[in-house]
Design a protein around this motif. Structure first.
Motif, PDB file in Angstrom:
ATOM      1  N   ASN A  65       0.814  -1.210   0.000  1.00 47.29           N
ATOM      2  CA  ASN A  65       0.000   0.000   0.000  1.00 47.29           C
ATOM      3  C   ASN A  65       0.851   1.266   0.000  1.00 47.29           C
ATOM      4  N   VAL A  69       0.590   4.235  -2.780  1.00 41.55           N
ATOM      5  CA  VAL A  69       0.219   5.585  -2.354  1.00 41.55           C
ATOM      6  C   VAL A  69       1.293   6.592  -2.738  1.00 41.55           C
ATOM      7  N   THR A  72       1.131   7.278  -6.448  1.00 42.95           N
ATOM      8  CA  THR A  72      -0.048   8.089  -6.753  1.00 42.95           C
ATOM      9  C   THR A  72       0.205   9.554  -6.416  1.00 42.95           C
ATOM     10  N   LYS A  73       0.765   9.794  -5.241  1.00 42.36           N
ATOM     11  CA  LYS A  73       1.061  11.174  -4.829  1.00 42.36           C
ATOM     12  C   LYS A  73       2.049  11.831  -5.781  1.00 42.36           C
ATOM     13  N   THR A 120      -4.448  -0.222  -5.919  1.00 45.87           N
ATOM     14  CA  THR A 120      -4.306   0.850  -6.910  1.00 45.87           C
ATOM     15  C   THR A 120      -5.612   1.628  -7.061  1.00 45.87           C
ATOM     16  N   LYS A 122      -7.927   1.915  -4.771  1.00 48.37           N
ATOM     17  CA  LYS A 122      -8.125   2.623  -3.505  1.00 48.37           C
ATOM     18  C   LYS A 122      -7.359   3.934  -3.481  1.00 48.37           C
ATOM     19  N   ALA A 123      -6.169   3.947  -4.095  1.00 47.24           N
ATOM     20  CA  ALA A 123      -5.351   5.154  -4.117  1.00 47.24           C
ATOM     21  C   ALA A 123      -5.764   6.121  -5.218  1.00 47.24           C
ATOM     22  N   GLU A 127      -8.921  10.109  -6.254  1.00 53.14           N
ATOM     23  CA  GLU A 127      -8.360  11.274  -6.947  1.00 53.14           C
ATOM     24  C   GLU A 127      -9.168  11.595  -8.196  1.00 53.14           C
TER      25      GLU A 127
END
Length: 247
Positions: A65, A69, A72-73, A120, A122-123, A127
């Motif tokens: 995770n 994350v 993604t950020k 993926t 979930k992250a 957005e």
């Protein structure tokens, strides 16, 4: 080749350094998308980015995770959004009858093929909800629809991907996010070439068209499912089976 318009779209593709993932990346890039590859294989990823200098990449373990994350950020920090997510990372493992299936292999197959899709999504999907737009395509398999002897874990994981896709698609109907899955039968990749000739012939015999699928054919369908034109299909599973599945 028919073209979809992906100009200005930011596309994340997991497992994109080879096989079907690479075919998807090439197709979306040819149609104007900015490509971001997430892959666990740093060596292959580096080679791909050397050849495609305008693409972005991150070494990502989709089963972790924190890794997902962080990637993604980083994508949001650079581009402000993610428009397209294609979950192509996968691992089939070796074949075993159920009573002989190693527990550690079960955990690995489930982690990469199912938990990875969960992490993926979930992250990334929240957005997409923030910006009010998104297209997600999760790669399942005919094994997830039919169940294949001696690959019970892979079959279970891919069935889970289909059910997971259907469930979360309904959660994001109001944010202009379409979430679908595709279920290919055997596709001509490096992995397929490693199989024994007898296994290949058995797999081909199940396909009425009498041939295996091509990565570019998978990419073509995913290109549409990732486009603005895919606006009324969500929670669906699209077959790529050469007539093997008609249900």
């Amino acid at each position: 080749m028919n073209k979809n318009d992906h100009h200005g779209k930011i596309a994340v593709i997991t497992g994109g350094s080879g096989g079907i993932g690479m075919a998807i990346a090439l197709r979306l890039a040819s149609e104007g998308a900015q490509i971001i590859l997430w892959d666990f294989d740093a060596t292959r990823l580096s080679a791909v980015i050397t050849e495609h200098a305008d693409w972005r990449s991150a070494v990502v373990d989709v089963t972790d995770n924190a890794s997902v994350v962080a990637a993604t950020k980083a994508a949001i920090a650079e581009f402000g959004r993610i428009d397209i997510l294609v979950n192509s990372a996968g691992f089939s493992g070796s074949n075993h009858r159920m009573e002989d299936y190693p527990l550690d292999l079960w955990d690995k197959v489930i982690a990469i093929n199912l938990t990875g899709v969960f992490l993926t999504c979930k992250a990334v999907v929240p957005e997409m909800a923030r910006t009010g737009y998104g297209r997600v395509v999760n790669i399942a398999s005919m094994a997830g629809k039919e169940g294949v002897p001696t690959v019970s874990c892979y079959s279970a994981a891919k069935a889970g991907v289909i059910a997971f896709t259907k469930a979360i698609a309904r959660e994001y109907l109001e944010q202009n996010i379409c979430i679908n899955s595709v279920a290919p039968s055997a596709v001509e990749t490096e992995l397929l070439k490693q199989m024994a000739p007898a296994t290949l012939e058995m797999a081909k015999s199940k396909i009425p068209m009498g041939r295996f699928g091509r990565p570019d054919e998978v990419a073509a369908m995913i290109s549409f499912l990732s486009s603005d034109d895919c606006s009324f299909s969500t929670g669906a599973v699209f077959d790529l089976s050469g007539g093997r599945a008609t249900y």
